[in-house]
Design a protein around this motif. Structure first.
Motif, PDB file in Angstrom:
ATOM      1  N   ALA A 181       0.840  -1.194   0.000  1.00  0.00           N
ATOM      2  CA  ALA A 181       0.000   0.000   0.000  1.00  0.00           C
ATOM      3  C   ALA A 181       0.874   1.242   0.000  1.00  0.00           C
ATOM      4  CB  ALA A 181      -0.930   0.006   1.212  1.00  0.00           C
ATOM      5  N   SER A 182       0.264   2.372  -0.379  1.00  0.00           N
ATOM      6  CA  SER A 182       1.001   3.630  -0.452  1.00  0.00           C
ATOM      7  C   SER A 182       0.946   4.418   0.844  1.00  0.00           C
ATOM      8  CB  SER A 182       0.448   4.495  -1.595  1.00  0.00           C
ATOM      9  OG  SER A 182      -0.937   4.761  -1.392  1.00  0.00           O
ATOM     10  N   THR A 183      -0.011   4.105   1.727  1.00  0.00           N
ATOM     11  CA  THR A 183      -0.152   4.830   2.992  1.00  0.00           C
ATOM     12  C   THR A 183      -0.456   3.857   4.128  1.00  0.00           C
ATOM     13  OG1 THR A 183      -2.545   5.181   2.809  1.00  0.00           O
ATOM     14  CG2 THR A 183      -1.105   6.821   1.748  1.00  0.00           C
ATOM     15  N   PRO A 184      -0.106   4.216   5.355  1.00  0.00           N
ATOM     16  CA  PRO A 184      -0.449   3.353   6.497  1.00  0.00           C
ATOM     17  C   PRO A 184      -1.952   3.143   6.641  1.00  0.00           C
ATOM     18  CG  PRO A 184       1.230   4.943   7.133  1.00  0.00           C
ATOM     19  CD  PRO A 184       0.759   5.345   5.765  1.00  0.00           C
ATOM     20  N   ASP A 185      -2.754   4.163   6.307  1.00  0.00           N
ATOM     21  CA  ASP A 185      -4.201   4.026   6.423  1.00  0.00           C
ATOM     22  C   ASP A 185      -4.728   2.946   5.488  1.00  0.00           C
ATOM     23  OD1 ASP A 185      -6.935   4.990   7.253  1.00  0.00           O
ATOM     24  OD2 ASP A 185      -7.038   5.447   5.117  1.00  0.00           O
ATOM     25  N   LYS A 186      -4.248   2.917   4.254  1.00  0.00           N
ATOM     26  CA  LYS A 186      -4.690   1.883   3.319  1.00  0.00           C
ATOM     27  C   LYS A 186      -4.245   0.501   3.776  1.00  0.00           C
ATOM     28  CE  LYS A 186      -5.041   4.749  -0.845  1.00  0.00           C
ATOM     29  NZ  LYS A 186      -4.577   4.957  -2.231  1.00  0.00           N
ATOM     30  N   LEU A 187      -3.066   0.440   4.365  1.00  0.00           N
ATOM     31  CA  LEU A 187      -2.589  -0.836   4.890  1.00  0.00           C
ATOM     32  C   LEU A 187      -3.479  -1.311   6.034  1.00  0.00           C
ATOM     33  CD1 LEU A 187      -0.208  -2.603   4.071  1.00  0.00           C
ATOM     34  CD2 LEU A 187       1.140  -1.500   5.867  1.00  0.00           C
ATOM     35  N   ASP A 188      -3.853  -0.409   6.921  1.00  0.00           N
ATOM     36  CA  ASP A 188      -4.737  -0.762   8.040  1.00  0.00           C
ATOM     37  C   ASP A 188      -6.105  -1.205   7.534  1.00  0.00           C
ATOM     38  OD1 ASP A 188      -2.741  -0.132   9.835  1.00  0.00           O
ATOM     39  OD2 ASP A 188      -3.505   1.887  10.270  1.00  0.00           O
ATOM     40  N   ARG A 189      -6.627  -0.532   6.522  1.00  0.00           N
ATOM     41  CA  ARG A 189      -7.932  -0.906   5.976  1.00  0.00           C
ATOM     42  C   ARG A 189      -7.879  -2.282   5.321  1.00  0.00           C
ATOM     43  NH1 ARG A 189     -11.794   3.394   4.473  1.00  0.00           N
ATOM     44  NH2 ARG A 189     -11.220   5.311   5.536  1.00  0.00           N
ATOM     45  N   ALA A 190      -6.772  -2.575   4.643  1.00  0.00           N
ATOM     46  CA  ALA A 190      -6.634  -3.886   4.022  1.00  0.00           C
ATOM     47  C   ALA A 190      -6.574  -4.984   5.083  1.00  0.00           C
ATOM     48  CB  ALA A 190      -5.387  -3.923   3.145  1.00  0.00           C
ATOM     49  N   ARG A 191      -5.857  -4.733   6.156  1.00  0.00           N
ATOM     50  CA  ARG A 191      -5.809  -5.719   7.249  1.00  0.00           C
ATOM     51  C   ARG A 191      -7.198  -5.913   7.845  1.00  0.00           C
ATOM     52  NH1 ARG A 191      -0.949  -2.800   9.074  1.00  0.00           N
ATOM     53  NH2 ARG A 191       0.917  -3.958   8.471  1.00  0.00           N
ATOM     54  N   ALA A 192      -7.933  -4.821   8.021  1.00  0.00           N
ATOM     55  CA  ALA A 192      -9.283  -4.916   8.567  1.00  0.00           C
ATOM     56  C   ALA A 192     -10.201  -5.702   7.643  1.00  0.00           C
ATOM     57  CB  ALA A 192      -9.853  -3.521   8.809  1.00  0.00           C
ATOM     58  N   GLY A 198       1.130  -6.875   5.293  1.00  0.00           N
ATOM     59  CA  GLY A 198       1.512  -6.050   4.159  1.00  0.00           C
ATOM     60  C   GLY A 198       2.619  -5.089   4.503  1.00  0.00           C
ATOM     61  N   VAL A 199       3.098  -4.384   3.481  1.00  0.00           N
ATOM     62  CA  VAL A 199       4.142  -3.380   3.654  1.00  0.00           C
ATOM     63  C   VAL A 199       3.801  -2.171   2.795  1.00  0.00           C
ATOM     64  CG1 VAL A 199       5.926  -5.125   4.100  1.00  0.00           C
ATOM     65  CG2 VAL A 199       5.591  -4.242   1.766  1.00  0.00           C
ATOM     66  N   LEU A 200       4.441  -1.054   3.097  1.00  0.00           N
ATOM     67  CA  LEU A 200       4.321   0.138   2.261  1.00  0.00           C
ATOM     68  C   LEU A 200       5.251  -0.001   1.057  1.00  0.00           C
ATOM     69  CD1 LEU A 200       4.303   2.920   5.002  1.00  0.00           C
ATOM     70  CD2 LEU A 200       2.340   1.913   3.828  1.00  0.00           C
ATOM     71  N   HIS A 201       4.732   0.281  -0.139  1.00  0.00           N
ATOM     72  CA  HIS A 201       5.598   0.170  -1.314  1.00  0.00           C
ATOM     73  C   HIS A 201       6.274   1.497  -1.651  1.00  0.00           C
ATOM     74  CE1 HIS A 201       1.470   0.669  -3.346  1.00  0.00           C
ATOM     75  NE2 HIS A 201       2.081   1.831  -3.499  1.00  0.00           N
ATOM     76  N   THR A 202       6.363   2.369  -0.662  1.00  0.00           N
ATOM     77  CA  THR A 202       7.095   3.622  -0.839  1.00  0.00           C
ATOM     78  C   THR A 202       8.596   3.432  -0.636  1.00  0.00           C
ATOM     79  OG1 THR A 202       6.525   4.121   1.459  1.00  0.00           O
ATOM     80  CG2 THR A 202       5.162   5.118  -0.251  1.00  0.00           C
ATOM     81  N   ALA A 203       8.993   2.335   0.006  1.00  0.00           N
ATOM     82  CA  ALA A 203      10.414   2.043   0.229  1.00  0.00           C
ATOM     83  C   ALA A 203      10.974   1.279  -0.968  1.00  0.00           C
ATOM     84  CB  ALA A 203      10.593   1.227   1.499  1.00  0.00           C
ATOM     85  N   PRO A 204      12.223   1.552  -1.374  1.00  0.00           N
ATOM     86  CA  PRO A 204      12.773   0.872  -2.549  1.00  0.00           C
ATOM     87  C   PRO A 204      12.934  -0.629  -2.374  1.00  0.00           C
ATOM     88  CG  PRO A 204      14.459   2.187  -1.439  1.00  0.00           C
ATOM     89  CD  PRO A 204      13.158   2.558  -0.823  1.00  0.00           C
ATOM     90  N   ASP A 205      13.056  -1.093  -1.127  1.00  0.00           N
ATOM     91  CA  ASP A 205      13.249  -2.528  -0.890  1.00  0.00           C
ATOM     92  C   ASP A 205      11.962  -3.235  -0.491  1.00  0.00           C
ATOM     93  OD1 ASP A 205      12.988  -1.369   1.617  1.00  0.00           O
ATOM     94  OD2 ASP A 205      14.469  -2.699   2.553  1.00  0.00           O
TER      95      ASP A 205
END
Length: 325
Positions: A181-192, A198-205
């Motif tokens: 996900a691009s934001t922590p909020d979207k990651l939290d919603r996906a988990r819910a 999941g991880v944020l895809h803003t990091a190169p690794d």
């Protein structure tokens, strides 16, 4: 009838509400009085001129409403002229709203084979949000990738319509689903919504980060990439895994290491929207109660289609954006 008309290609302000003639009756086609029309990124591309739609033009692929001939509540499959084969569409295939006037209107005319009964437990907005993203995702995960129970699935880009539907369908077939996900909020919603992690895809690794979360750290059985990050998505696959790709709104080109690809025994599966057979499979899962309704991010009046397009382009909504005629 009232409709949203595109007189020129360009920004959302090109979408103008006005009155136009009702659809004309013709053999084999049915007019539907729309109760809701859902947005897709495909609509943005139509508005920008990617599909060279004839102008003036009414865009919109997704919709649900009432057949004017029988009064039946229906949902529309926007896959037109698919043909007889199931492995790929015929040469005349197109999506409703490409060249045929679409669902940003009070009425739309479609081939009768593109209508199915509205799922009883879905609202009008939820039913309208199902077809394009649902049949596209079903084809990608089930018909093309063969995702099955006990397998692992990684979805790139949680929050969009395809990604949200993929999470629901992945869980429906018994897979363990992870996301980026691009934001922590979207990651939290996906988990819910049932994502195992999941991880944020803003990091190169991020491919290495998410790979570590897979079983044994070996990678995922299937990676669904609806945005075009093939080279990075491939790094999250297990040896012998399947990368299924169906979009390019982030990147339209990818550099890939050919030698690493064939030594990894990977499968690269391209797909687009599905046809009637995929739609039947999807609706079967819905009827069995396996697929929850698509989450609705926001509903706009038909006259505010331009504002709805600005929201979808911002990429901040989690779930589907819907117009209400």
């Amino acid at each position: 009838m009232k409709a949203v008309v595109l007189d020129a290609f360009g920004d959302p302000q090109c979408l103008v509400p006005r009155h136009i003639a009702d659809p004309q009756d013709r053999p084999g086609w049915v007019t539907v009085e729309l109760r809701a029309a859902a947005l897709n990124w495909h609509d943005v591309l139509v508005r920008r001129g990617r599909y060279r739609s004839p102008l003036p033009h009414v865009p919109g692929a997704d919709g649900a409403g009432i057949r004017t001939d029988t009064g039946t509540e229906v949902v529309i499959l926007p896959s037109l002229f698919w043909g007889d084969r199931t492995d790929a569409p015929a040469s005349g295939f197109e999506i409703l709203g490409d060249r045929i006037p679409g669902t940003y209107a009070h009425y739309v005319s479609v081939p009768e084979e593109c209508l199915a009964p509205k799922p009883a437990v879905y609202s009008w907005e939820e039913a309208a949000a199902l077809p394009l993203v649902g049949v596209t995702t079903y084809r990608a995960l089930v018909s093309r990738a063969g995702l099955g129970a006990g397998e692992s699935l990684l979805i790139i880009g949680a929050g969009g319509g395809v990604a949200t539907m993929a999470l629901a369908l992945g869980r429906a077939v018994g897979a363990q689903v992870f996301v980026t996900a691009s934001t922590p909020d979207k990651l939290d919603r996906a988990r819910a919504a049932g994502a195992a992690g999941g991880v944020l895809h803003t990091a190169p690794d991020w491919p290495e980060q998410i790979r570590e979360r897979s079983s044994g750290g070996t990678g995922f059985d299937v990676v669904l990439d609806p945005v075009g990050l093939w080279d990075r998505s491939l790094r999250a696959l297990r040896p012998g895994g399947r990368l299924v790709v169906l979009g390019a709104n982030v990147a339209e080109r990818a550099d890939m290491d050919v030698r690493a690809f064939f030594f990894g025994q990977y499968s690269l599966l391209g797909t687009t929207m599905g046809g009637p057979a995929d739609f039947r499979g999807l609706l079967g899962l819905v009827a069995d109660g396996e697929v929850p309704p698509p989450p609705i991010a926001r509903v706009f009046p038909l006259d505010e289609a331009a504002e709805a397009h600005r929201l979808i382009e911002a990429g901040e909504a989690f779930g589907k954006i819907v117009l209400r005629p």
